[in-house]
Write an enzyme that holds these catalytic residues in place. Structure first.
Site, PDB file in Angstrom:
ATOM      1  N   GLU A 226      21.797 -20.488  34.997  1.00 44.08           N
ATOM      2  CA  GLU A 226      21.129 -19.296  34.424  1.00 44.08           C
ATOM      3  C   GLU A 226      19.548 -19.339  35.014  1.00 44.08           C
ATOM      4  O   GLU A 226      18.829 -20.287  34.870  1.00 44.08           O
ATOM      5  CB  GLU A 226      20.875 -19.620  32.827  1.00 44.08           C
ATOM      6  N   CYS A 261      12.837 -15.645  30.254  1.00 45.53           N
ATOM      7  CA  CYS A 261      13.662 -14.931  31.766  1.00 45.53           C
ATOM      8  C   CYS A 261      14.042 -13.659  31.463  1.00 45.53           C
ATOM      9  O   CYS A 261      14.207 -12.845  32.412  1.00 45.53           O
ATOM     10  CB  CYS A 261      15.102 -15.879  31.752  1.00 45.53           C
TER      11      CYS A 261
HETATM   12  P1  NAD Z   1      12.406 -24.589  37.757  1.00 47.41           P
HETATM   13  O1  NAD Z   1      13.703 -24.404  38.823  1.00 47.41           O
HETATM   14  O2  NAD Z   1      11.105 -24.980  38.650  1.00 47.41           O
HETATM   15  O3  NAD Z   1      13.000 -26.075  37.171  1.00 47.41           O
HETATM   16  C1  NAD Z   1      14.163 -26.186  36.251  1.00 47.41           C
HETATM   17  C2  NAD Z   1      14.720 -27.483  36.374  1.00 47.41           C
HETATM   18  O4  NAD Z   1      15.142 -28.206  37.475  1.00 47.41           O
HETATM   19  C3  NAD Z   1      13.720 -28.484  35.833  1.00 47.41           C
HETATM   20  O5  NAD Z   1      14.235 -29.502  35.043  1.00 47.41           O
HETATM   21  C4  NAD Z   1      13.170 -29.166  37.163  1.00 47.41           C
HETATM   22  O6  NAD Z   1      12.569 -30.560  37.198  1.00 47.41           O
HETATM   23  C5  NAD Z   1      14.521 -29.347  37.855  1.00 47.41           C
HETATM   24  N1  NAD Z   1      14.488 -29.386  39.414  1.00 47.41           N
HETATM   25  C6  NAD Z   1      13.408 -28.943  40.283  1.00 47.41           C
HETATM   26  N2  NAD Z   1      13.678 -29.108  41.352  1.00 47.41           N
HETATM   27  C7  NAD Z   1      15.027 -29.620  41.453  1.00 47.41           C
HETATM   28  C8  NAD Z   1      15.956 -30.020  42.636  1.00 47.41           C
HETATM   29  N3  NAD Z   1      15.457 -29.942  43.963  1.00 47.41           N
HETATM   30  N4  NAD Z   1      17.120 -30.567  42.158  1.00 47.41           N
HETATM   31  C9  NAD Z   1      17.427 -30.605  40.965  1.00 47.41           C
HETATM   32  N5  NAD Z   1      16.738 -30.058  40.013  1.00 47.41           N
HETATM   33  C10 NAD Z   1      15.415 -29.914  40.191  1.00 47.41           C
HETATM   34  O7  NAD Z   1      12.441 -23.645  36.947  1.00 47.41           O
HETATM   35  P2  NAD Z   1      11.201 -23.528  35.555  1.00 47.41           P
HETATM   36  O8  NAD Z   1      10.154 -23.655  35.959  1.00 47.41           O
HETATM   37  O9  NAD Z   1      11.664 -24.657  34.662  1.00 47.41           O
HETATM   38  O10 NAD Z   1      11.945 -22.535  34.672  1.00 47.41           O
HETATM   39  C11 NAD Z   1      11.427 -21.134  35.022  1.00 47.41           C
HETATM   40  C12 NAD Z   1      12.571 -20.292  35.451  1.00 47.41           C
HETATM   41  O11 NAD Z   1      13.636 -20.307  34.913  1.00 47.41           O
HETATM   42  C13 NAD Z   1      12.087 -19.076  35.697  1.00 47.41           C
HETATM   43  O12 NAD Z   1      12.706 -18.361  36.890  1.00 47.41           O
HETATM   44  C14 NAD Z   1      13.134 -18.330  34.334  1.00 47.41           C
HETATM   45  O13 NAD Z   1      13.327 -17.027  34.492  1.00 47.41           O
HETATM   46  C15 NAD Z   1      14.380 -19.122  34.519  1.00 47.41           C
HETATM   47  N6  NAD Z   1      14.964 -19.212  33.007  1.00 47.41           N
HETATM   48  C16 NAD Z   1      16.195 -18.442  33.029  1.00 47.41           C
HETATM   49  C17 NAD Z   1      16.751 -18.547  31.796  1.00 47.41           C
HETATM   50  C18 NAD Z   1      18.154 -17.897  31.599  1.00 47.41           C
HETATM   51  O14 NAD Z   1      18.877 -17.942  30.630  1.00 47.41           O
HETATM   52  N7  NAD Z   1      18.630 -17.019  32.873  1.00 47.41           N
HETATM   53  C19 NAD Z   1      16.175 -19.187  30.821  1.00 47.41           C
HETATM   54  C20 NAD Z   1      14.905 -19.800  30.987  1.00 47.41           C
HETATM   55  C21 NAD Z   1      14.437 -19.819  32.077  1.00 47.41           C
END
Ligand code: NAD
Length: 456
Positions: A226, A261
């Site tokens: 997502e 999001c």
């Molecule tokens: P992010 O991708 O920076 O981090 C998400 C998660 O991934 C965190 O728990 C982080 O620690 C982990 N992570 C980071 N690097 C990683 C790696 N290399 N391997 C495994 N895990 C890793 O995203 P964020 O800043 O937490 O969230 C914001 C983003 O999420 C925005 O783009 C937003 O649109 C999206 N989002 C989407 C939805 C949806 O339902 N479509 C909902 C909420 C947020």
């Protein structure tokens, strides 16, 4: 790992992060506990999650304060989020029997063909911070109901909330090792990719999601993503109440500081009503207060992540250099906290980052268009496909346009909304797979086809 309050920049807690050894230990416990959990009757697991919802409700005031302290989300919006999560759990627990029970599909003499829905096993949930209750509930609630064990990694920006979720699930009766936390940031998420989990469910950015998808592809297990969006809105020229639409759509763009999001990320307005719409829109945004997220009347708190300020400033500078005009805002606010001024840009084009890249902050680009066709072509000009919305007094006009847009959710006269009754899914760079609805309940199962021959 230090937990920082984005409104004050103070360290409010320090937590121990997981190592490969502690994660491995948790995984071994999860494996054993999941087998027992999966044997319980479905109704018993459902009742446990119903108790979890009741605990969220009972403790919502203190949970909201914790959420506000670590994310900067205004307290009222934190309370709304918890309320929303409870209502999602209600839908999931009410409908789980219907979609997860064994099904007799066909019977012919002594031949019966049935489906049963078996849990995947121990799944990993790597989660985001912007709505930790909502996006968490989308995954761990149906996963637990279906009989899975869950290794849940809250975002490093929502760790305290993750700890509360863990505490309340256990208090509700989820056995000790069926739900485990992986505490830490990106590198801890990466460690989870090295484990042999039975499925990966990720909420976060496109770039991390793509990386995870590539890593997990080797494992031949389900991987749902997502991800982000660049969600468009079109305001047609036949709307009867321009003021109400301007106010509602400003909320769709700026609620939670634009860190949703499905936030409205770009707006196209028919030229016939453009000036009037813009006036009301700007008035509404200027009427909202920026400040301490604990204050009742505050609509804009700080951004959760300091680094996002650089992205927002880069988008503003790029737009201004290419001829856009600022109607308000445009920069970070001096002083303590990661505050950014609510920002409205006009005279924007699709050559600018603001109309193409996810902003995830209190900033919006608004464009005037001459026709439905022009609006449609601009709305489709994106790598993302999460949601799209159209405001018009004609349902037929909205539906005929929305059918042509490649997005997981279509909104007529609404925006920035999610319902547990229908699938939540992104297309293109916005993700793969669905949560919520019957699809989201079954996403955590593998169907077994039964071919039974003989008399009962
Ligand atoms: P992010 O991708 O920076 O981090 C998400 C998660 O991934 C965190 O728990 C982080 O620690 C982990 N992570 C980071 N690097 C990683 C790696 N290399 N391997 C495994 N895990 C890793 O995203 P964020 O800043 O937490 O969230 C914001 C983003 O999420 C925005 O783009 C937003 O649109 C999206 N989002 C989407 C939805 C949806 O339902 N479509 C909902 C909420 C947020």
């Amino acid at each position: 790992m230090n937990i920082i309050n984005p409104a004050t920049e103070e360290v409010i807690a320090t937590v121990q992060v997981d190592s490969p050894t502690t994660l491995e230990e948790k995984y071994r416990r999860l494996l054993a506990a999941q087998q027992i959990w999966a044997q319980l009757p479905l109704g018993e697991r459902i009742n446990t999650l119903i108790r979890f919802a009741a605990l969220l409700e009972a403790e919502s005031a203190s949970l909201a304060e914790i959420l506000t302290a670590e994310t900067g989300k205004p307290l009222q919006q934190a309370k709304n989020e918890i309320k929303g999560a409870i209502s999602r759990i209600n839908w999931l627990t009410t409908n789980a029997e219907r979609y997860l029970s064994d099904e007799l599909m066909q019977e012919n003499g002594t031949v019966r063909e049935c489906i049963s829905y078996e849990p995947l096993g121990v799944i990993g949930n790597i989660s985001a911070w912007n709505y930790p209750y909502l996006v968490g509930v989308n995954v761990f609630v149906p996963a637990l109901i279906a009989g899975n064990g869950v290794l849940y990694k809250p975002s490093e920006y929502a760790t305290l909330t993750g700890l509360e979720i863990d505490r309340l699930l256990k208090k509700a009766g989820v056995p000790d090792h069926v739900f485990q936390l992986a505490i830490g940031d990106g590198p801890v998420g990466k460690m989870m990719l090295d484990m042999e989990l039975a499925g990966y469910f990720f909420t976060g950015s496109y770039h991390t999601g793509k990386y995870i998808y590539e890593q997990v592809s080797q494992k031949m297990v389900p991987c749902q993503l997502e991800l982000g969006g660049k969600d468009p809105l079109y305001i047609a020229n036949d709307i009867s109440n321009i003021k109400a639409v301007a106010e509602a759509t400003a909320d769709g763009a700026f609620y939670n500081n634009g860190q949703s999001c499905c936030s409205v990320e770009r707006i196209y307005v028919h030229q016939d009503i453009y000036d009037e719409y813009l006036d009301y829109f700007v008035q509404q945004v200027k009427a909202w207060t920026v400040g301490n997220p604990l204050d009742d009347d505050v609509y804009f708190g700080p951004l959760t992540r300091k680094l996002q300020i650089n992205i927002l400033e880069a988008q503003v500078n790029d737009a201004l250099a290419k001829g856009a005009k600022l109607l308000c805002g445009g920069k970070a606010i001096d002083g303590k906290g990661f505050y950014f001024e609510p920002t409205i840009l006009v005279d924007v084009t699709h050559d600018m980052l603001i109309m193409k890249e996810e902003s995830f902050g209190p900033i919006i680009g608004i464009m005037s268009v001459r026709s439905d066709e022009e609006a449609l072509s601009l709305m489709q000009d994106t790598d993302y496909g999460l949601t799209a919305g159209i405001y018009t007094d004609s349902e037929a006009r909205a539906v005929s346009l929305l059918k042509k847009i490649d997005a997981g959710s279509a909104y007529w006269n609404c925006c920035d909304r999610v319902s547990a009754a229908v699938p939540w899914s992104g297309r293109k760079h916005s993700g793969i797979g669905s949560t919520l609805s019957h699809q989201g309940l079954r996403a955590f199962t593998k169907p077994k086809a039964w071919h039974l021959v003989g008399s009962k």
